[in-house]
Design an enzyme around this catalytic site. Structure first.
Site, mmCIF file in Angstrom:
data_model
loop_
_atom_site.group_PDB
_atom_site.id
_atom_site.type_symbol
_atom_site.label_atom_id
_atom_site.label_comp_id
_atom_site.label_asym_id
_atom_site.label_seq_id
_atom_site.Cartn_x
_atom_site.Cartn_y
_atom_site.Cartn_z
ATOM 1 N N LYS A 1 -2.314 -9.412 -2.799
ATOM 2 C CA LYS A 1 -1.727 -8.975 -3.879
ATOM 3 C C LYS A 1 -2.880 -8.918 -4.721
ATOM 4 C CE LYS A 1 1.972 -9.979 -7.080
ATOM 5 N NZ LYS A 1 2.979 -11.026 -7.581
ATOM 6 N N SER B 1 -3.866 8.462 -0.359
ATOM 7 C CA SER B 1 -4.398 7.126 -0.513
ATOM 8 C C SER B 1 -4.677 6.512 -1.891
ATOM 9 C CB SER B 1 -5.630 6.963 0.367
ATOM 10 O OG SER B 1 -6.640 7.582 -0.508
ATOM 11 N N THR C 1 1.334 3.602 0.556
ATOM 12 C CA THR C 1 0.128 4.347 0.749
ATOM 13 C C THR C 1 -0.861 3.562 1.634
ATOM 14 O OG1 THR C 1 -1.556 6.284 -0.311
ATOM 15 C CG2 THR C 1 -1.320 4.198 -1.255
ATOM 16 N N TYR C 2 -2.022 4.029 1.759
ATOM 17 C CA TYR C 2 -3.205 3.261 2.194
ATOM 18 C C TYR C 2 -4.461 3.201 1.604
ATOM 19 C CZ TYR C 2 -5.379 7.730 3.695
ATOM 20 O OH TYR C 2 -5.655 9.143 3.643
ATOM 21 N N GLY D 1 -3.922 12.335 -3.998
ATOM 22 C CA GLY D 1 -2.728 12.850 -3.084
ATOM 23 C C GLY D 1 -1.310 13.010 -4.062
ATOM 24 N N PRO D 2 -0.305 13.134 -3.374
ATOM 25 C CA PRO D 2 0.999 13.099 -3.843
ATOM 26 C C PRO D 2 1.400 11.806 -4.901
ATOM 27 C CG PRO D 2 0.996 13.806 -1.557
ATOM 28 C CD PRO D 2 -0.358 13.203 -1.682
ATOM 29 N N ALA D 3 0.697 10.793 -4.239
ATOM 30 C CA ALA D 3 1.023 9.533 -5.132
ATOM 31 C C ALA D 3 0.317 9.661 -6.632
ATOM 32 C CB ALA D 3 0.152 8.087 -4.290
#
Length: 116
Positions: free
Chosen positions: A9, A25, A57-58, A73-75
């Site tokens: 975390k 990502s 995501t990664y 990207g979309p995030a």
């Protein structure tokens, strides 16, 4: 029996960028990845403190000591530069092993995402 537990975390880091035209990502400063035991390509869950968005995501490695926390990207539509987020990853452990497991918890400075 296996259960899913928090493995890593990064608590309350500031988003430094959002790049909608990137493939996808989250870019994370290499120092933060090492401290939190997150590896490149690992699935991570993101919680946006500012708007309540939650998504997966990664991770990809950012420049060392850059303080980079960039959603790609979309995030990128789920955050704004300056938002405070929490980054978490999880692992599957046997029940008895999970009782003894200690996650890697990192609490960076929100102003510059540093560990100092």
């Amino acid at each position: 029996m296996q259960i899913e537990v928090v493995k890593s975390k990064i608590h309350r880091v500031t988003v430094t960028g959002a790049d909608l035209n990137y493939i996808g990502s989250i870019t994370i400063d290499e120092v933060l990845m090492e401290a939190s035991n997150i590896i490149e390509g690992e699935k991570v869950s993101i919680v946006n403190i500012n708007n309540g968005e939650r998504f997966d995501t990664y991770a990809i490695k950012g420049n060392r000591n850059s303080g980079d926390i960039i959603l790609n990207g979309p995030a990128a539509r789920k955050v704004h530069k300056g938002d405070i987020i929490i980054i978490m990853s999880y692992g599957l452990l046997e029940f008895e092993e999970a009782k003894k497991f200690k996650p890697s918890l990192v609490f960076p400075n929100e102003k510059d995402n540093s560990l100092t």
